[in-house]
Design a protein around this motif. Structure first.
Motif, PDB file in Angstrom:
ATOM      1  N   ASP A   1      -8.127  -8.286  53.857  1.00  0.00           N
ATOM      2  CA  ASP A   1      -7.440  -8.568  55.122  1.00  0.00           C
ATOM      3  C   ASP A   1      -6.551  -7.405  55.551  1.00  0.00           C
ATOM      4  O   ASP A   1      -6.443  -7.091  56.763  1.00  0.00           O
ATOM      5  CB  ASP A   1      -6.612  -9.839  54.987  1.00  0.00           C
ATOM      6  CG  ASP A   1      -7.479 -11.074  54.781  1.00  0.00           C
ATOM      7  OD1 ASP A   1      -8.688 -10.998  55.106  1.00  0.00           O
ATOM      8  OD2 ASP A   1      -6.964 -12.085  54.274  1.00  0.00           O
ATOM      9  N   PHE A   2      -5.924  -6.737  54.591  1.00  0.00           N
ATOM     10  CA  PHE A   2      -5.073  -5.584  54.902  1.00  0.00           C
ATOM     11  C   PHE A   2      -5.894  -4.459  55.519  1.00  0.00           C
ATOM     12  O   PHE A   2      -5.485  -3.858  56.528  1.00  0.00           O
ATOM     13  CB  PHE A   2      -4.369  -5.114  53.625  1.00  0.00           C
ATOM     14  CG  PHE A   2      -3.621  -3.826  53.789  1.00  0.00           C
ATOM     15  CD1 PHE A   2      -2.371  -3.802  54.404  1.00  0.00           C
ATOM     16  CD2 PHE A   2      -4.161  -2.628  53.339  1.00  0.00           C
ATOM     17  CE1 PHE A   2      -1.692  -2.605  54.558  1.00  0.00           C
ATOM     18  CE2 PHE A   2      -3.479  -1.437  53.498  1.00  0.00           C
ATOM     19  CZ  PHE A   2      -2.234  -1.420  54.110  1.00  0.00           C
ATOM     20  N   ILE A   3      -7.082  -4.176  54.970  1.00  0.00           N
ATOM     21  CA  ILE A   3      -7.934  -3.105  55.496  1.00  0.00           C
ATOM     22  C   ILE A   3      -8.453  -3.479  56.883  1.00  0.00           C
ATOM     23  O   ILE A   3      -8.456  -2.651  57.816  1.00  0.00           O
ATOM     24  CB  ILE A   3      -9.104  -2.828  54.540  1.00  0.00           C
ATOM     25  CG1 ILE A   3      -8.580  -2.255  53.214  1.00  0.00           C
ATOM     26  CG2 ILE A   3     -10.123  -1.887  55.167  1.00  0.00           C
ATOM     27  CD1 ILE A   3      -7.887  -0.916  53.346  1.00  0.00           C
ATOM     28  N   LEU A   4      -8.886  -4.724  57.063  1.00  0.00           N
ATOM     29  CA  LEU A   4      -9.413  -5.138  58.361  1.00  0.00           C
ATOM     30  C   LEU A   4      -8.328  -5.100  59.442  1.00  0.00           C
ATOM     31  O   LEU A   4      -8.620  -4.818  60.615  1.00  0.00           O
ATOM     32  CB  LEU A   4      -9.991  -6.558  58.260  1.00  0.00           C
ATOM     33  CG  LEU A   4     -11.247  -6.716  57.381  1.00  0.00           C
ATOM     34  CD1 LEU A   4     -11.661  -8.188  57.313  1.00  0.00           C
ATOM     35  CD2 LEU A   4     -12.386  -5.864  57.901  1.00  0.00           C
ATOM     36  N   ARG A   5      -7.072  -5.360  59.057  1.00  0.00           N
ATOM     37  CA  ARG A   5      -5.990  -5.382  60.037  1.00  0.00           C
ATOM     38  C   ARG A   5      -5.499  -3.971  60.383  1.00  0.00           C
ATOM     39  O   ARG A   5      -5.238  -3.656  61.548  1.00  0.00           O
ATOM     40  CB  ARG A   5      -4.840  -6.223  59.480  1.00  0.00           C
ATOM     41  CG  ARG A   5      -3.677  -6.381  60.470  1.00  0.00           C
ATOM     42  CD  ARG A   5      -2.588  -7.268  59.903  1.00  0.00           C
ATOM     43  NE  ARG A   5      -1.915  -6.663  58.745  1.00  0.00           N
ATOM     44  CZ  ARG A   5      -2.100  -7.035  57.497  1.00  0.00           C
ATOM     45  NH1 ARG A   5      -2.935  -8.034  57.202  1.00  0.00           N
ATOM     46  NH2 ARG A   5      -1.450  -6.452  56.514  1.00  0.00           N
ATOM     47  N   THR A   6      -5.394  -3.109  59.372  1.00  0.00           N
ATOM     48  CA  THR A   6      -4.800  -1.789  59.598  1.00  0.00           C
ATOM     49  C   THR A   6      -5.812  -0.699  59.891  1.00  0.00           C
ATOM     50  O   THR A   6      -5.464   0.313  60.517  1.00  0.00           O
ATOM     51  CB  THR A   6      -3.960  -1.377  58.376  1.00  0.00           C
ATOM     52  OG1 THR A   6      -4.819  -1.311  57.220  1.00  0.00           O
ATOM     53  CG2 THR A   6      -2.839  -2.383  58.129  1.00  0.00           C
TER      54      THR A   6
END
Length: 441
Positions: free
Chosen positions: A327-332
């Motif tokens: 989720d962190f990679i998809l968001r940032t």
């Protein structure tokens, strides 16, 4: 019958002028009752199963030698005017072997016959080498893991080993076909120094030393000879074990068999990655073989089929990203390669043990900053989706071109298989299709 004859001729054209398999010899000395040698004695060697015969004559020293014989049971007869014919029954001849059969004539009428039924000594005295033979009965009766005949090599003199490795990284339940690396050492030689032939034609992998690109099904094999030391310079390719597979031919008697070999997880135990229950496992091998005469004492055929249907894998462990890291990679970084990978090709499971924080992003290569409170990776235990399906077809034609003089044979193997080894990312899984052809020798 003409059509069958033409089929035999076509098989010969496909296989080439095939004399290499018939490399065994019967030799000996013919004497009279006083022990004196007898020259110019007619010696006839007959294959009991096929009726095919070869003839020779003793020289001035009473010595005879009959070359280019295939493995099997033979009858040796010697006769000359003034002596009773003498016959030695039950001479067992293996591939690439020289057997000594001495015969003693007795004075008498040619209408009388002396038959010797005692077994010829099986000690190899005519060749100075260290070798062992896996005979047809052993191939039939011994439990072979995965029905792979190369698994018996470690039982031979001078050989130590710990199993087999199959192409594609599959375990001992790999499908028929593909590369088989024999993890056996002959007299301390490396495993990649082993040499493999089928009917004296090389089946060595050109890229992976110590691997055989063809693994004949056990029902199509007559015997396997393993020479470990002091072998002939004719071999000469590698310094390890010389593994010589000889395939089965037809005889004067029509014969056949069917087989079924089934294994499942009923008696299996769990490994450390499999939780409370044993994963479902199925392996079913089935097949048949048939052989017999096309023209008695002259032309023979043999055909075999073996199929495999298998499924189920064993528990294993893998390290993958956590859902929080995804989720962190998809968001940032929504347009990065990492986002496409982690978003579109998700693992079978997200980790629930051995979770670790790898730190925060930082400039540079292989550099991370201080911990950011996100657990990035961890371990999962899973059972991969594993399937193994395959077949192997074989056919062989033997023909006496000129009875007692010239012999031809052709051999054909076709082995298609489909396997899926499974993985922690199911979207990466693609069945592996393998097709092996062998026309020889």
């Amino acid at each position: 019958m003409k059509l069958l004859g033409r089929a035999a001729f076509v098989c010969w054209l496909a296989g080439g002028l095939a004399l290499a398999q018939f490399s065994s010899t019967i030799q000996g000395v013919v004497t009279d009752s006083s022990g004196a040698v007898v020259p110019r004695v007619k010696v006839r060697v007959t294959n009991v199963a096929t009726g095919v015969a070869r003839e020779s004559a003793t020289n001035g020293e009473g010595l005879y030698r009959v070359l280019n014989l295939g493995p099997g049971e033979y009858r040796v007869t010697a006769e000359t005017p003034g002596f009773r014919p003498v016959t030695q029954e039950g001479v067992q001849l293996a591939s690439n072997e020289t057997v000594r059969v001495d015969l003693a004539l007795q004075v008498g009428e040619v209408t009388e016959n002396v038959s010797v039924t005692g077994q010829v000594a099986r000690l190899e005295t005519e060749q100075g080498r260290v070798s062992g033979t896996i005979e047809r009965r052993q191939l039939t009766d011994l439990p072979i893991n995965g029905r792979n005949l190369y698994g018996l090599i470690a039982l031979q003199p001078g050989v130590t080993g710990k199993g087999l490795r199959f192409g594609g990284g599959l375990d001992s339940n790999a499908p028929i076909a593909g590369g088989t690396t024999v993890l056996a050492n002959a007299n301390g030689q490396r495993t990649d120094s082993n040499n493999f032939t089928v009917d004296d034609a090389s089946v060595n992998s050109p890229a992976d030393g110590g691997s055989a690109r063809l693994t004949p099904n056990a029902e199509s094999v007559d015997e396997v000879r393993v020479v470990t030391n002091n072998f002939s310079a004719v071999e000469g390719r590698n310094s390890g074990a010389q593994v010589q597979v000889i395939t089965k031919s037809g005889t004067n008697q029509l014969h056949g068999a069917v087989l079924e070999d089934f294994t499942n997880n009923t008696l299996s135990t769990r490994n450390v990655f499999e939780g409370a229950s044993v994963p479902v496992f199925r392996r079913n091998e089935f097949g048949y073989n048939i052989g017999g005469p096309i023209v008695k004492n002259r032309t023979f055929f043999f055909h075999s089929f073996e199929g495999l249907r298998g499924s189920g894998g064993r528990g294993t462990v893998a390290t993958v990203e956590t859902a929080a890291f995804r989720d962190f990679i998809l968001r940032t970084r929504p347009n990065s390669i990492a986002a496409k990978l982690l978003g579109n090709s998700r693992p079978l499971l997200y980790p629930d043990q051995n979770l670790r924080d790898l730190g925060s992003p930082a400039p540079g290569v292989n550099v991370s900053g201080p911990n950011d409170g996100i657990l990035d990776i961890g371990n999962v235990q899973y059972v991969p989706d594993t399937r193994r399906n395959g077949e192997q077809y074989s056919a062989r034609i033997d023909h006496e071109l000129r009875p007692g003089k010239d012999r031809l044979y052709g051999n054909f193997y076709y082995t298609p298989s489909v396997s899926l080894s499974g993985g922690v990312r199911p979207d990466f899984d693609r069945p592996t299709i393998n097709k092996t052809y062998y026309i020889g020798p």
